[in-house]
Scaffold this motif. Structure first.
Motif, PDB file in Angstrom:
ATOM      1  N   THR A 224       0.816  -1.215   0.000  1.00 50.29           N
ATOM      2  CA  THR A 224       0.000   0.000   0.000  1.00 50.29           C
ATOM      3  C   THR A 224       0.854   1.271   0.000  1.00 50.29           C
TER       4      THR A 224
ATOM      5  N   ARG B 151      -6.544   0.736   1.860  1.00 53.71           N
ATOM      6  CA  ARG B 151      -5.756  -0.470   2.071  1.00 53.71           C
ATOM      7  C   ARG B 151      -6.466  -1.686   1.472  1.00 53.71           C
TER       8      ARG B 151
ATOM      9  N   TYR C 245      -5.949  -1.806  -2.411  1.00 51.41           N
ATOM     10  CA  TYR C 245      -4.662  -2.327  -2.883  1.00 51.41           C
ATOM     11  C   TYR C 245      -4.545  -3.827  -2.641  1.00 51.41           C
TER      12      TYR C 245
END
Length: 923
Positions: free
Chosen positions: A445, A524, A527
């Motif tokens: 991330t 988050r 990703y």
């Protein structure tokens, strides 16, 4: 050259000389004498090749084949030389000035010849040429050419060779591998000694820099990835030429005859030498299969030859895994090994030239050593603090890549070599270590582009060991013509594209995604979902559903919260939903929007899914994304968001229509259109047109329509080659009528154009403005001026009734090639009345072929169906065409018997007329 078993079974030189003597040539004219000798040499060459082929078919080992082919060629060249010297030109004592040496150079000099490789010869002469030299060279070359051999040749003195080597990298490289073949050995030794003293001994790093730069340029030309699904075995990244480059570097640095000598001298490890030998043997074998299978010097491992080579190399189908996919996975793992060896050799070069001030292209020279997060930083790169650092602290392998990414420094090849040696230390304990997982998610991330770190981890073998689920898709090919890369490479590219969206680099191409990615609350999760979206490919079953199960398992391990884990799992499960609705459903139909909203349910998920979808599509390959698809995704996003946030979809859509018209008005005013003509054109488009394409496309349409209306042309055709996507866009403006779409599709098939996308638009003036994206039948843009002219002519003849389309297509079926025939796609027809309140929706899946779209639409016309909208998509060899239709009375098709008739008729249309007995069953 290594010893060849039973050499005389390939070619018996003494026996050939005896056969030559038996020809009784003395009393024959020169021309007949040469003809009889040539015929004998052809027989000898054919017999030798047949024996080598027999051995290869029995052993399947390319190592022996390239040596044996070279041996055969050596003997042929020597026989031709001796016949010329002893029988053709006056024999006698040769003066020093008439001395001549035959030298093998290039791959032939390495004693490596694949079945159809070129033969590279140097005719080495004393200081000046005499008539005898010219006669001999001419005789030998013409004899070789008449034998059907492709010969690369040069005629030089030693002085000219040395001068050429100093000035030309190609000459220098060819001479680096020179091998005495026949003739004066002293002349050869003189050249060899001078080359070592005057070229190799004084060049320093220049040659190595040049070869690495040459390699990089070659990689860029070939696509700069070792994971393209139709790789070039010789020139591609991770192919034979990369191994040659390593050999050239080693030979130039250490004057060795082979990589094994480097290991014997302790310069590289025995393990590295073994990996080099294994990679070379595998690639040699694949190349020999390619040459024998295609009967030409073919180096591209195309889809049509992959299954047969896989079969010949005994890669059989297994449950959940096809033999061809297992073969290609092995190929990509070998290519990865070649990349590892390249890094190792670069480290050797650095050590050899550490004291030199010249800057190398693959490193930054600084001498200061500093400590950085438990590692040594030297020369701008990270190295281990101690040789046993990974042995005592396996978690340092994860920390190494994290530190490199966060500090934007390279990793020393020595450290990467140690990573490779310690991969087995990445075990269950490390995989479940909270800190190791935290560092991994931090990389995944990172705002500094996660693709960089994860690509390095994947190349080093760490990613697949740390996450075994990902390890299952490393080098996993998808045997189709749609996906350009392996699954792992596609995933890493998707992460890089997602980073580009977030950084604003794709603002022009994906403006909505570039905006909403900064509004998501679950960055988050986005990703992680992108990383996992194809994690279950190749397992059999629905990879989206299976991938969601993997996500639910991995989420807690990676430190995600329950909410994040559920979001990731949903995104993986539904990562194809956006494209399914945007490209296969009519987004002007309100039920499409309602069904999509019911699936997505929340604005947050809608934003996340849009960003993931854009990254996924763009990572498939360079030709997949286009402005039209971008417009469909954008419009679906806007309409779904409006439905979720207040039900003002109608007003918001009207606002976007108005904004599009304002933008086009400004553009047309800029190029000085009269106001009356602008107003007239704006009145021609229905609302759906204004939101389906961008201003630039609408401006091109406006110009075309204006010119057609001014000239009262009944038909206007405008092609535009899109070299970047490898397609040609053909816009057709003509009067709309039932069956028009089918007629145009058939005309394009007759003209040899393969339709890969299509967009139907009907304007308010009753005119059709249809756009077709076409390619050559074997791929690539349909861009030949003569073919484009023929396409226009055929469309005009068909629409005017001067060409009987069905008969023309029937007569040309056998002349319309298609490389998709190697693939098997089960035909399927779905007839569904639930996606739309006003139309019956027909989805047709099958293998693409020339004329398919015509066959389908002609069948619908015969069934009395009216096509209101068509959504034509081609995914490599697979077509997914969706049609919104009504019956002749303008109603949905709802009678069961009629629905079954539609299904059966379209299944019959899917059958390829050129394939008798082809599959026609429903899937």
């Amino acid at each position: 050259m290594s010893r060849i078993v039973s050499q005389r079974a390939i070619i018996n030189r003494r026996a050939v000389i005896t056969r030559l003597a038996a020809l009784d040539l003395d009393d024959l004219p020169r021309s007949r004498r040469r003809g009889k000798v040539l015929e004998l040499f052809k027989q000898v060459l054919a017999e030798g090749r047949a024996e080598i082929r027999r051995r290869f078919d029995a052993s399947g080992d390319g190592r022996h084949t390239v040596r044996e082919t070279c041996f055969l060629m050596d003997q042929m060249v020597r026989l031709i030389h001796d016949f010329a010297a002893e029988k053709v030109f006056a024999p006698g004592v040769r003066t020093l000035g008439e001395a001549m040496t035959l030298v093998a150079v290039g791959g032939y000099g390495r004693a490596e010849l694949s079945p159809h490789s070129d033969v590279d010869l140097l005719f080495l002469l004393p200081y000046k040429r005499v008539p005898y030299h010219e006669q001999m060279v001419e005789f030998i070359l013409y004899m070789l050419w008449d034998l059907g051999l492709k010969v690369g040749q040069s005629t030089r003195s030693a002085e000219e060779c040395i001068k050429g080597a100093k000035e030309d990298l190609t000459v220098r490289t060819a001479l680096l591998e020179m091998r005495w073949l026949w003739g004066d050995q002293e002349l050869f030794k003189e050249l060899q000694d001078r080359y070592r003293a005057e070229v190799m001994g004084v060049s320093g790093i220049e040659f190595i820099e040049s070869k690495l730069a040459e390699r990089d340029a070659r990689h860029a030309q070939m696509g700069d990835s070792r994971y393209v699904l139709e790789p070039n075995v010789k020139e591609g990244k991770g192919g034979l030429r990369d191994l040659h480059t390593l050999f050239w570097i080693a030979r130039d640095m250490y004057d060795v005859a082979g990589i094994d000598e480097l290991a014997e001298a302790g310069i590289i490890t025995a393990q590295a030498a073994t990996r080099f030998a294994k990679a070379q043997a595998f690639l040699w074998t694949v190349r020999c299969h390619l040459h024998y299978l295609t009967d030409r010097p073919e180096d591209r491992l195309t889809f049509d030859v992959q299954p047969e080579i896989a079969l010949r190399m005994q890669y059989v189908d297994r449950p959940g895994s096809r033999g061809v996919e297992r073969f290609m996975k092995h190929y990509f793992l070998i290519a990865k090994d070649v990349g590892d060896l390249t890094r190792l050799f670069c480290a050797l070069v650095e050590e050899r030239h550490r004291s030199k001030p010249r800057r190398l292209p693959f490193r930054r020279l600084f001498t200061r050593r500093t400590q950085l997060a438990g590692f040594i930083q030297e020369g701008g790169r990270l190295d281990l603090a101690t040789p046993d650092q990974f042995a005592t602290d396996p978690g340092a392998m994860i920390r190494l890549f994290h530190t490199a990414l966060e500090n934007e420094v390279d990793i020393h090849p020595r450290a990467l070599d140690q990573v490779h040696r310690n991969l087995k230390r990445i075990d269950g304990k490390l995989r479940n270590d909270a800190e190791a997982n935290r560092l991994f998610v931090s990389m995944l991330t990172s705002p500094k582009n996660p693709e960089v770190a994860l690509r390095h981890m994947n190349e080093a073998g760490v990613l697949g060991r740390f996450l075994p689920d990902f390890g299952r898709v490393v080098a996993q090919m998808q045997y189709d013509m749609y996906h350009v890369f392996t699954v792992d490479e596609h995933t890493l590219q998707a992460l890089g594209i997602l980073h580009s969206i977030e950084s604003g680099a794709l603002q022009e191409e994906a403006p909505v995604a570039s905006e909403v990615i900064h509004q998501v609350a679950s960055r988050r999760a986005l990703y992680v979902a992108t990383f996992l979206h194809d994690i279950a490919k190749g397992r059999g079953g629905d990879h989206s559903q299976l991938g969601a199960e993997v996500a639910l398992k991995l989420g807690p391990r990676l430190g995600l919260s329950d909410e994040e884990t559920e979001t990731v799992a949903w995104l993986v499960r539904q990562h194809l939903a956006f494209t399914r609705f945007a490209f296969k459903r009519d987004i002007d139909d309100s039920k499409t929007i309602q069904d999509f909203v019911a699936l997505v349910q929340s604005p947050e998920r809608l934003k996340l899914l849009l960003c993931l979808t854009v990254a996924d599509i763009r990572a498939v390959g360079p030709t997949v994304w286009n402005a039209w698809k971008a417009g469909l995704l954008r419009e679906l996003y806007h309409r779904a968001m409006e439905e979720m946030t207040g039900g003002l979809a109608g007003k918001a859509h009207a606002a976007r229509v108005e904004a599009a018209q304002i933008a086009l008005r400004a553009e047309l005013a800029r190029i000085q259109w009269p106001e009356a003509e602008i107003e007239a054109h704006l009145g021609r488009g229905y609302a759906g047109y204004w939101t389906s394409c961008d201003t630039a496309t609408q401006a091109r349409h406006a110009r075309l329509v204006r010119e057609a209306e001014a000239s009262a042309a009944p038909l206007t055709i405008e092609p535009r080659v899109d070299a970047l996507r490898g397609v040609t866009e053909v816009v057709i403006y003509t009067g709309d009528h039932p069956g028009l779409f089918s007629q145009i599709a058939g005309a394009m098939a007759v003209a040899g154009a393969n339709i890969v996308d299509a967009k139907i638009i009907t304007l308010t003036n009753g005119m059709a403005l249809d756009t077709f994206f076409v390619q050559e039948s074997e791929g690539g843009p349909f861009d030949s001026p003569s073919k484009l002219a023929r396409l226009s002519a055929v469309v005009e003849q068909v629409l005017s009734g001067r060409m009987r389309l069905a008969q023309e297509l029937a007569s040309r079926r056998g002349h319309l090639p298609s490389r998709t025939q190697v693939f098997k796609v089960p035909p399927r027809v779905l007839v569904d009345n639930t996606p739309s309140r006003t139309h019956t929706v027909i989805e047709v899946n099958g293998r693409d072929r020339p004329g398919l779209l015509y066959d389908l639409t002609a069948a619908m016309t015969q069934l009395g169906l009216q096509i209101s909208s068509a959504h034509i998509s081609t995914y490599g060899e697979r077509v997914v065409d969706v049609f919104y239709v009504k019956d002749v009375f303008g109603h949905k098709v709802e009678h069961d018997r009629k629905l079954e008739r539609v299904r059966v008729t379209l299944l019959a249309a899917l059958k390829d007329p050129r394939t008798p007995g082809g599959a026609t069953r429903a899937a």
